[in-house]
Design a protein around this motif. Structure first.
Motif, PDB file in Angstrom:
ATOM      1  N   THR A 215      45.339  -8.487 100.537  1.00  0.00           N
ATOM      2  CA  THR A 215      46.613  -8.796  99.886  1.00  0.00           C
ATOM      3  C   THR A 215      46.869  -7.854  98.710  1.00  0.00           C
ATOM      4  O   THR A 215      48.008  -7.391  98.497  1.00  0.00           O
TER       5      THR A 215
ATOM      6  N   ILE B  27      49.159 -10.380 107.095  1.00  0.00           N
ATOM      7  CA  ILE B  27      48.873 -11.101 105.859  1.00  0.00           C
ATOM      8  C   ILE B  27      49.203 -12.585 106.008  1.00  0.00           C
ATOM      9  O   ILE B  27      48.479 -13.461 105.520  1.00  0.00           O
TER      10      ILE B  27
ATOM     11  N   ASN C  27      48.097  -4.210  99.773  1.00  0.00           N
ATOM     12  CA  ASN C  27      49.184  -4.280 100.748  1.00  0.00           C
ATOM     13  C   ASN C  27      49.825  -2.917 100.988  1.00  0.00           C
ATOM     14  O   ASN C  27      50.025  -2.482 102.122  1.00  0.00           O
TER      15      ASN C  27
END
Length: 208
Positions: free
Chosen positions: A91, A118, A94
């Motif tokens: 995360t 995700i 990203n």
């Protein structure tokens, strides 16, 4: 040459030895068949054997079940923290992940792939986080290991106690009394393990 008296003497000796062995053989037969029948010795062939098998099956199931949970909680207590840490890293990175995927697909496709990925691992992270909070894998692993050892010890002690009764030529009532006591002990042990697992599952909710 061998004289005739020698032949007669040798023949007589053979007859004497043959008669001696016949007498001994007859005495042996009389000794064996003349023995009094032994008293009945209760063994695992008596009617309490089914009860013994039922108790042993219950114990075997608990051994197998606790052994299964042992492996499950061993895996969970290490994989869940690693998995959650991996989700956090993905995360946080990203943009880097989108840039990497853009080398193989179009820009819009890369962003959509990363968003879906995700979203998927976030769902998995929530699932595994809930499992970790409700089951407490570390403590559950300790409980599974402890009770796996207790059930294994119970099974061995049951076999030893039954063998001791057999060696002392105990009566059937003694076997039934032992099995009744062992069944009660096993039930208490199973109940204790069930309460332990119930407490572990309700830890996240606290005391009501």
């Amino acid at each position: 040459m061998i004289s005739q008296p020698d032949l007669i003497l040798d023949h007589g000796q053979k007859r004497f030895m043959l008669g001696f062995f016949r007498v001994r053989f007859r005495q042996k037969l009389k000794t064996v068949w003349g023995q009094k029948p032994k008293e009945k010795k209760y063994s695992f062939s008596s009617n309490y054997y089914k009860i013994f098998l039922d108790i042993q099956r219950r114990c075997d199931f608990q051994i197998s079940f606790s052994n299964f949970l042992l492996y499950v909680f061993f895996v969970l207590q290490y994989t869940i923290p690693i998995f959650l840490a991996t989700i956090a890293c993905i995360t946080a990175g990203n943009d880097l992940l989108v840039t990497f995927i853009q080398e193989f697909v179009y820009d819009d496709q890369a962003e959509n792939i990363v968003k879906f990925f995700i979203f998927l691992i976030s769902l998995l992270g929530t699932l595994f986080g809930t499992i970790s909070a409700t089951t407490n894998p570390s403590e559950s692993y300790d409980n599974a290991a402890a009770f796996h050892n207790k059930f294994s010890e119970f099974k061995i002690n049951l076999a030893i106690d039954m063998r001791n009764l057999e060696l002392t030529n105990a009566m059937e009532e003694d076997y039934l009394q032992l099995l009744k006591q062992k069944n009660a002990n096993l039930s208490e042990l199973i109940q204790e393990y069930n309460q332990k697992r119930s407490i572990d599952k309700n830890q996240v909710g606290g005391d009501n």
